[in-house]
Design a protein around this motif. Sequence first.
Motif, short mmCIF file in Angstrom:
data_model
loop_
_atom_site.label_atom_id
_atom_site.label_comp_id
_atom_site.label_asym_id
_atom_site.label_seq_id
_atom_site.Cartn_x
_atom_site.Cartn_y
_atom_site.Cartn_z
N GLU A 92 2.95 9.71 -1.65
CA GLU A 92 4.04 9.02 -2.16
C GLU A 92 3.57 8.64 -3.70
OE1 GLU A 92 6.40 4.73 -2.13
OE2 GLU A 92 5.15 5.45 -0.23
N ALA A 93 2.29 8.71 -3.99
CA ALA A 93 2.05 8.47 -5.53
C ALA A 93 2.07 9.57 -6.20
CB ALA A 93 0.31 8.09 -5.59
N GLU A 94 1.73 10.93 -5.54
CA GLU A 94 1.87 12.44 -5.99
C GLU A 94 3.37 12.28 -6.29
OE1 GLU A 94 0.31 14.97 -3.35
OE2 GLU A 94 -1.93 14.53 -4.11
N GLN A 118 0.85 -1.27 0.05
CA GLN A 118 0.03 0.01 0.08
C GLN A 118 0.90 1.18 0.16
OE1 GLN A 118 -3.30 0.19 -0.07
NE2 GLN A 118 -3.49 -1.99 -0.35
N ILE A 119 0.72 2.01 -0.85
CA ILE A 119 1.28 3.46 -0.96
C ILE A 119 0.20 4.57 -0.49
CG2 ILE A 119 3.14 2.50 -2.50
CD1 ILE A 119 1.48 4.24 -4.73
#
Length: 79
Positions: free
Chosen positions: A9-11, A4-5
């Motif tokens: 972190e995804a941005e 899971q991120i």
Amino acid sequence: MSKQISLKEAENRVFKLSQFQDGWWDILLGGEFLYLSFYEVLRERFGPLGNLLVFIGVIIVLVTIYLVARKRFVAPRIG
């Protein structure tokens, strides 16, 4: 795929991908290397200080062209 991120972190990953995938960075580096191929000839002609000033001028022009081209020609990535 079980990791899971976070949204932050995804941005960050999307931002990193959007910065250097368009080829303009490669063109900027190519321009710098092209200038460096003339370094010795220009150093003999202008001397060390003159060559440094020419080098700084060329880098400023190349970076300006790079930034303007990115703003004008590269569409932001969405999704």
